[in-house]
Design a protein around this motif. Sequence first.
Motif, PDB file in Angstrom:
ATOM      1  N   MET A  10       0.751  -1.178   0.155  1.00  6.27           N
ATOM      2  CA  MET A  10      -0.004   0.071   0.005  1.00  6.27           C
ATOM      3  C   MET A  10       0.898   1.461  -0.004  1.00  6.27           C
ATOM      4  SD  MET A  10      -2.719  -1.154   2.757  1.00  6.27           S
ATOM      5  CE  MET A  10      -3.715   0.317   2.696  1.00  6.27           C
ATOM      6  N   ASN A  11       0.547   2.149  -0.869  1.00 10.02           N
ATOM      7  CA  ASN A  11       1.303   3.417  -0.845  1.00 10.02           C
ATOM      8  C   ASN A  11       0.891   4.466  -0.012  1.00 10.02           C
ATOM      9  OD1 ASN A  11       2.984   2.108  -3.022  1.00 10.02           O
ATOM     10  ND2 ASN A  11       1.269   2.490  -4.543  1.00 10.02           N
ATOM     11  N   ASP A  12       1.826   4.792   0.988  1.00 13.55           N
ATOM     12  CA  ASP A  12       1.641   5.882   1.720  1.00 13.55           C
ATOM     13  C   ASP A  12       2.620   6.095   2.741  1.00 13.55           C
ATOM     14  OD1 ASP A  12       0.558   7.723   3.964  1.00 13.55           O
ATOM     15  OD2 ASP A  12      -1.193   7.969   2.673  1.00 13.55           O
ATOM     16  N   ASN A  13       3.638   6.682   2.284  1.00 13.91           N
ATOM     17  CA  ASN A  13       5.081   6.936   2.975  1.00 13.91           C
ATOM     18  C   ASN A  13       4.899   7.618   4.406  1.00 13.91           C
ATOM     19  OD1 ASN A  13       6.407   5.412   0.888  1.00 13.91           O
ATOM     20  ND2 ASN A  13       6.739   7.472  -0.082  1.00 13.91           N
ATOM     21  N   PHE A  14       3.729   8.253   4.354  1.00 12.84           N
ATOM     22  CA  PHE A  14       3.825   8.948   5.811  1.00 12.84           C
ATOM     23  C   PHE A  14       3.448   8.073   6.757  1.00 12.84           C
ATOM     24  CE2 PHE A  14       1.065  10.930   9.311  1.00 12.84           C
ATOM     25  CZ  PHE A  14       1.800  12.121   9.563  1.00 12.84           C
ATOM     26  N   PHE A  15       2.844   7.029   6.709  1.00  9.19           N
ATOM     27  CA  PHE A  15       2.512   6.102   7.876  1.00  9.19           C
ATOM     28  C   PHE A  15       3.673   4.984   8.005  1.00  9.19           C
ATOM     29  CE2 PHE A  15      -1.701   7.888   7.386  1.00  9.19           C
ATOM     30  CZ  PHE A  15      -1.805   8.541   8.699  1.00  9.19           C
ATOM     31  N   LYS A  16       4.218   4.871   7.230  1.00  8.43           N
ATOM     32  CA  LYS A  16       5.286   3.612   6.964  1.00  8.43           C
ATOM     33  C   LYS A  16       6.468   3.892   7.813  1.00  8.43           C
ATOM     34  CE  LYS A  16       8.036   0.946   3.835  1.00  8.43           C
ATOM     35  NZ  LYS A  16       8.673   0.587   2.312  1.00  8.43           N
ATOM     36  N   ASN A  17       6.479   2.944   8.896  1.00  7.95           N
ATOM     37  CA  ASN A  17       7.599   2.881   9.931  1.00  7.95           C
ATOM     38  C   ASN A  17       7.351   3.905  10.841  1.00  7.95           C
ATOM     39  OD1 ASN A  17       9.424   0.856   8.764  1.00  7.95           O
ATOM     40  ND2 ASN A  17      10.042   2.560   7.328  1.00  7.95           N
ATOM     41  N   LYS A  18       6.222   4.569  10.969  1.00  6.05           N
ATOM     42  CA  LYS A  18       5.705   5.571  12.110  1.00  6.05           C
ATOM     43  C   LYS A  18       5.485   4.590  13.413  1.00  6.05           C
ATOM     44  CE  LYS A  18       5.492   9.877  10.677  1.00  6.05           C
ATOM     45  NZ  LYS A  18       5.986   9.763   9.282  1.00  6.05           N
ATOM     46  N   LYS A  19       5.826   5.153  14.664  1.00  7.43           N
ATOM     47  CA  LYS A  19       5.465   4.480  15.565  1.00  7.43           C
ATOM     48  C   LYS A  19       3.961   4.654  16.034  1.00  7.43           C
ATOM     49  CE  LYS A  19       9.691   3.544  18.005  1.00  7.43           C
ATOM     50  NZ  LYS A  19      10.240   3.623  19.475  1.00  7.43           N
ATOM     51  N   VAL A  20       2.830   3.938  15.949  1.00 11.18           N
ATOM     52  CA  VAL A  20       1.553   4.402  15.928  1.00 11.18           C
ATOM     53  C   VAL A  20       0.970   3.439  17.273  1.00 11.18           C
ATOM     54  CG1 VAL A  20      -0.544   4.673  14.848  1.00 11.18           C
ATOM     55  CG2 VAL A  20       1.329   4.927  13.596  1.00 11.18           C
ATOM     56  N   LEU A  21       0.154   4.533  18.290  1.00 14.82           N
ATOM     57  CA  LEU A  21      -0.397   3.602  19.457  1.00 14.82           C
ATOM     58  C   LEU A  21      -2.008   3.793  19.079  1.00 14.82           C
ATOM     59  CD1 LEU A  21      -1.024   2.626  22.129  1.00 14.82           C
ATOM     60  CD2 LEU A  21      -0.630   4.933  23.056  1.00 14.82           C
TER      61      LEU A  21
END
Length: 357
Positions: free
Chosen positions: A1-12
């Motif tokens: 899925m293409n969306d670099n903003f969320f890639k590898n982000k730490k998300v709770l």
Amino acid sequence: MNDNFFKNKKVLVTGHTGFKGAWLSYYLYLLGSKVMGISLKPSTNPSLFEILNLKNKIDNNYVNILEKKKIEKRILRFKPDIIFHLAAQAIIKKSYDFPLETWKTNLLGTIHILEAIRKQKKKCHCVLITSDKCYKNFEKIKGYKEDDILGGIDPYSASKAATEIAFKSYFDCFLKDTKHRLVTARAGNVIGGGDWSQNRIIPDCVRAKSKNKKVKIRNPKASRPWQHVIEIINGYLKLAKKLNSNIKINGQSFNFGPKNSEIVAVNNILKNISINWPGFKWVKVGNIIKNETDLLVLNTNKVNKILNWKTRLKVDFAVKLTIEWYREFYENKKKNLTFIIDLTKNQILDYHKKFKI
């Protein structure tokens, strides 16, 4: 899925074992985020969280949102880039049976998240999920704007209104001049596969259908802003992303809901279930929940303008996607559940490919 903003982000994601929380956690997993979940153990059986095997896909933590020290310890150790706070007691009928639990979970639980954000040194974007029922309901047709009067009679609605007030207080007093950015999101009547909560229209319907029984319907003429879970999750993700690029929305609230033409009565939903799952039957009963309203409409001009977000799926198609999911589950549940994981994934991918974040 293409969306670099969320890639590898730490998300709770708090409330990750619930219906919306599981969909959001899986969506983020597919986007390549490093997801941590904080929640109670799944409260329903079956459970979407367990079906998707999310326990082995994300950093899973079974912690009560009311355990302040444990919550802070995990958050400050994880150092999230983004927080989606969904943990809540979200059933109106249950709020009458357990009002204190509802108030504590919804209000104090949110305050515990805000306290943790205060203590985190690393910049954090936070989307706090409240409810469309946080407004004082006059059943007006034009729809409630974000600056309309907050209220709510039942414990659930009132606790969500109080949560909005607490958020505004914390933001203005403690967080406004920090590097953190926060917003609240107000939405309701979300439908989609994998919800087995009690006293919700579609979960009640599919449970009854699976047992070849008639479902009991309280208020078939009540109109609600129905929207598919993937659409509202897409909205939450857009909102978190916009926080990064538009500081002007910091501290604000946003309504998420369908077009007025897609706000239909329960009768319409029942008809569509019957079309998509022949043999479904229902009967009207008189035990209407105290203070239950007939009409609830949100004005969504703000998210249309700022986020370019709107519901793209007509309510008939949203019901079709939902019933397709449940039919596959109940007709094939004795087989390997890989098929339902694939169906969930494909529904997300199909929507994401067309509409992005």
